[in-house]
Design a protein around this motif. Structure first.
Motif, PDB file in Angstrom:
ATOM      1  N   GLY A  86       0.800  -1.359   0.230  1.00  0.00           N
ATOM      2  CA  GLY A  86      -0.024  -0.068  -0.031  1.00  0.00           C
ATOM      3  C   GLY A  86       0.788   1.280   0.003  1.00  0.00           C
ATOM      4  N   VAL A  87       1.989   1.163  -0.430  1.00  0.00           N
ATOM      5  CA  VAL A  87       3.059   2.472  -0.493  1.00  0.00           C
ATOM      6  C   VAL A  87       3.311   2.835  -1.981  1.00  0.00           C
ATOM      7  N   CYS A  88       2.925   4.193  -2.021  1.00  0.00           N
ATOM      8  CA  CYS A  88       3.567   4.640  -3.382  1.00  0.00           C
ATOM      9  C   CYS A  88       3.798   6.093  -3.149  1.00  0.00           C
ATOM     10  N   GLN A  89       4.050   6.678  -4.484  1.00  0.00           N
ATOM     11  CA  GLN A  89       4.389   8.282  -4.472  1.00  0.00           C
ATOM     12  C   GLN A  89       3.368   8.940  -5.050  1.00  0.00           C
ATOM     13  N   LEU A  90       3.370  10.188  -4.390  1.00  0.00           N
ATOM     14  CA  LEU A  90       2.063  11.042  -4.540  1.00  0.00           C
ATOM     15  C   LEU A  90       2.538  12.472  -4.584  1.00  0.00           C
ATOM     16  N   SER A  91       1.779  13.181  -5.301  1.00  0.00           N
ATOM     17  CA  SER A  91       2.112  14.749  -5.375  1.00  0.00           C
ATOM     18  C   SER A  91       0.935  15.508  -5.077  1.00  0.00           C
ATOM     19  N   GLY A  92       1.157  16.478  -4.621  1.00  0.00           N
ATOM     20  CA  GLY A  92      -0.104  17.470  -3.955  1.00  0.00           C
ATOM     21  C   GLY A  92       0.102  18.879  -3.927  1.00  0.00           C
ATOM     22  N   TYR A  93      -1.006  19.573  -3.738  1.00  0.00           N
ATOM     23  CA  TYR A  93      -0.883  21.043  -3.385  1.00  0.00           C
ATOM     24  C   TYR A  93      -1.632  21.138  -2.093  1.00  0.00           C
ATOM     25  N   ILE A  94      -1.242  22.384  -1.520  1.00  0.00           N
ATOM     26  CA  ILE A  94      -2.003  23.019  -0.312  1.00  0.00           C
ATOM     27  C   ILE A  94      -2.080  24.449  -0.845  1.00  0.00           C
ATOM     28  N   PHE A  95      -3.171  24.781  -0.579  1.00  0.00           N
ATOM     29  CA  PHE A  95      -3.639  26.407  -0.932  1.00  0.00           C
ATOM     30  C   PHE A  95      -4.160  27.055   0.268  1.00  0.00           C
ATOM     31  N   SER A  96      -4.066  28.200   0.490  1.00  0.00           N
ATOM     32  CA  SER A  96      -4.531  29.072   1.563  1.00  0.00           C
ATOM     33  C   SER A  96      -4.995  30.362   1.297  1.00  0.00           C
ATOM     34  N   SER A  97      -6.198  30.773   1.571  1.00  0.00           N
ATOM     35  CA  SER A  97      -6.410  32.266   1.242  1.00  0.00           C
ATOM     36  C   SER A  97      -6.076  33.323   2.353  1.00  0.00           C
ATOM     37  N   ARG A  98      -5.434  32.421   3.471  1.00  0.00           N
ATOM     38  CA  ARG A  98      -5.451  33.376   4.686  1.00  0.00           C
ATOM     39  C   ARG A  98      -3.872  33.658   5.180  1.00  0.00           C
ATOM     40  N   ASP A  99      -2.916  32.843   5.159  1.00  0.00           N
ATOM     41  CA  ASP A  99      -1.818  32.850   5.717  1.00  0.00           C
ATOM     42  C   ASP A  99      -0.690  32.105   4.898  1.00  0.00           C
ATOM     43  N   PRO A 100       0.419  32.968   4.480  1.00  0.00           N
ATOM     44  CA  PRO A 100       1.468  31.892   3.847  1.00  0.00           C
ATOM     45  C   PRO A 100       2.100  30.974   4.628  1.00  0.00           C
ATOM     46  N   ALA A 101       2.182  31.032   6.048  1.00  0.00           N
ATOM     47  CA  ALA A 101       2.614  30.054   6.828  1.00  0.00           C
ATOM     48  C   ALA A 101       1.987  28.686   6.873  1.00  0.00           C
ATOM     49  N   ILE A 102       0.743  28.727   6.222  1.00  0.00           N
ATOM     50  CA  ILE A 102      -0.063  27.577   6.352  1.00  0.00           C
ATOM     51  C   ILE A 102       0.366  26.554   5.251  1.00  0.00           C
ATOM     52  N   VAL A 103       0.913  27.172   4.255  1.00  0.00           N
ATOM     53  CA  VAL A 103       1.292  26.249   3.086  1.00  0.00           C
ATOM     54  C   VAL A 103       2.834  25.805   3.145  1.00  0.00           C
ATOM     55  N   ARG A 104       3.581  25.967   4.191  1.00  0.00           N
ATOM     56  CA  ARG A 104       5.000  25.956   4.344  1.00  0.00           C
ATOM     57  C   ARG A 104       5.058  24.775   5.573  1.00  0.00           C
ATOM     58  N   ASN A 105       6.187  23.930   5.630  1.00  0.00           N
ATOM     59  CA  ASN A 105       6.343  22.918   6.400  1.00  0.00           C
ATOM     60  C   ASN A 105       7.598  22.712   6.451  1.00  0.00           C
ATOM     61  N   HIS A 106       8.529  23.386   7.651  1.00  0.00           N
ATOM     62  CA  HIS A 106       9.664  23.234   7.941  1.00  0.00           C
ATOM     63  C   HIS A 106      10.251  21.934   8.146  1.00  0.00           C
ATOM     64  N   TYR A 107       9.170  20.900   8.641  1.00  0.00           N
ATOM     65  CA  TYR A 107      10.000  19.667   8.713  1.00  0.00           C
ATOM     66  C   TYR A 107      10.262  18.794   7.472  1.00  0.00           C
ATOM     67  N   ILE A 108       9.410  19.060   6.482  1.00  0.00           N
ATOM     68  CA  ILE A 108       9.583  18.088   5.420  1.00  0.00           C
ATOM     69  C   ILE A 108      10.305  19.008   4.003  1.00  0.00           C
ATOM     70  N   LYS A 131      -4.442  32.698  -2.360  1.00  0.00           N
ATOM     71  CA  LYS A 131      -3.274  33.689  -2.333  1.00  0.00           C
ATOM     72  C   LYS A 131      -2.114  33.097  -2.297  1.00  0.00           C
ATOM     73  N   TYR A 132      -1.870  31.809  -1.538  1.00  0.00           N
ATOM     74  CA  TYR A 132      -0.811  31.223  -1.274  1.00  0.00           C
ATOM     75  C   TYR A 132      -0.862  29.719  -1.479  1.00  0.00           C
ATOM     76  N   GLY A 133       0.345  28.998  -2.068  1.00  0.00           N
ATOM     77  CA  GLY A 133       0.304  27.848  -2.333  1.00  0.00           C
ATOM     78  C   GLY A 133       1.695  26.940  -2.332  1.00  0.00           C
ATOM     79  N   SER A 134       1.651  25.806  -2.245  1.00  0.00           N
ATOM     80  CA  SER A 134       3.004  25.059  -2.402  1.00  0.00           C
ATOM     81  C   SER A 134       2.515  23.578  -2.821  1.00  0.00           C
ATOM     82  N   PHE A 135       3.567  23.235  -3.964  1.00  0.00           N
ATOM     83  CA  PHE A 135       3.432  22.018  -4.478  1.00  0.00           C
ATOM     84  C   PHE A 135       4.411  21.081  -3.797  1.00  0.00           C
ATOM     85  N   PHE A 136       4.158  19.696  -3.532  1.00  0.00           N
ATOM     86  CA  PHE A 136       4.982  18.758  -2.941  1.00  0.00           C
ATOM     87  C   PHE A 136       4.805  17.293  -3.400  1.00  0.00           C
TER      88      PHE A 136
END
Length: 336
Positions: A86-108, A131-136
């Motif tokens: 049950g393990v595979c690679q997957l890509s995704g987006y995280i979007f926010s209209s409120r705060d740029p910090a929401i789309v960041r992740n200092h751990y990964i 307004k803000y987003g990341s792709f990972f």
């Protein structure tokens, strides 16, 4: 050497496999009252994306847990049996209209192969004023497949599984042959250890059939759409200190409304199932050794619980850390 792992969720099974890998001469037993689809792990979508609030005893240890966990899942992804696990690679987006910090992740951001700001055209992929987003790019580990695979592998390696009705105290194991007990009981540790720092955070998801969704999406208000091997997971909610394991129709409606606003094509997706899980949240996650006094002397217990909503994500990392504590306990007991 006889080691008992209490708990058969993703943390318990991964710890049991790590024990077999690192302590080749040890006899490992998994003792639990619930397995596979009866565990909280079965509800999880399983995307490797630890929250920025996830915390071990120190920043350094927390980062090592996360890095080790990603390495484990990524190595498993490369195996010929990765689909069965049950393990595979997957890509995704995280979007926010409120705060740029929401789309960041200092751990990964420096652990996964890709983590970058979303482009202006990408911010328009989904309806909404993003307004803000990341792709990972990351890893998906679907527990409905991984847990049976891990159980099968554990048994093939010579492990034993014991089903019990309940365990009210570690002292009940004092007359057993176990040299070390590893506590992976999740929320069960609240009663077993009288741990008042452990709090349930209720989550609810809806699984739908939507094979056209190939990318994960996260948005504000704990909204997420995560494709997997067996349907697409729509979520979610985080009800602090809630013990309600029933599906709530109000949560169902809110989840569908938010996810369908993000991806309108989901309106036609048939429902496969709904599920509720109580995430075992603790700050910090407890991975440490304790000597439990019994009438037969001290019982060595290594705790490994309190992962909250990031048990699937971080289980291999805390398992590796816990196994080192088991090794140290056995060494001090002249068992190595």
């Amino acid at each position: 050497m006889n080691v008992c792992v209490v708990g058969a969720g993703v943390v318990g099974l991964t710890t049991a496999l790590e024990l077999q890998s690192e302590l080749r001469n040890a006899n490992v037993t998994v003792l639990a009252d619930r397995f596979d689809q009866d565990t909280c792990s079965d509800v999880a979508a399983g995307l490797f994306r630890p929250g920025t609030s996830f915390s071990g005893p120190t920043e350094e240890i927390t980062r090592k847990w996360i890095s080790d966990a990603y390495s484990y899942w990524d190595e498993l992804r490369k195996k010929e049996y990765s689909v069965k696990a049950g393990v595979c690679q997957l890509s995704g987006y995280i979007f926010s209209s409120r705060d740029p910090a929401i789309v960041r992740n200092h751990y990964i951001e420096k652990v996964v192969p890709v983590y970058r700001p979303a482009t202006e055209p990408e911010l328009r992929l989904c309806p909404g004023e993003w307004k803000y987003g990341s792709f990972f790019t990351t890893i998906l580990a679907e527990c409905r497949l991984y847990q049976p695979w891990a159980t099968e592998r554990f048994l093939e390696n010579g492990g034993q599984i014991v089903k019990v009705a309940s365990l009210n105290s570690f002292r009940e194991l004092q007359g057993s042959k176990y040299d070390v007990v590893v506590n992976c009981t999740g929320l069960g540790a609240k009663r077993l250890c009288s741990d008042h720092k452990l709090v349930p955070i209720r989550g609810q998801i809806t699984k739908v059939r939507a094979p056209w969704v190939k990318t994960a999406f996260y948005a504000d208000f704990d909204t997420y759409v995560i494709p997997g091997f067996e349907g697409v997971t729509l979520g979610g909610c985080r009800n602090y200190d809630s013990y309600n394991t029933d599906v709530c129709r109000h949560d169902t409606a809110a989840i569908r409304e938010r996810c369908e606003a993000l991806l309108p094509s989901l309106k036609s997706a048939p429902v496969l199932r709904e599920a509720v899980g109580l995430r075992p949240h603790r700050d910090p996650v407890r991975v440490e050794i304790e000597l439990v006094a019994t009438s037969n002397g001290a019982l060595r217990v290594v705790h490994n619980y309190g992962h909250g909503g990031y048990g699937v994500t971080t289980a291999p990392g805390t398992a590796k850390y816990a196994v080192q504590l088991v090794y140290d306990a056995l060494k001090s007991n002249s068992k190595l």
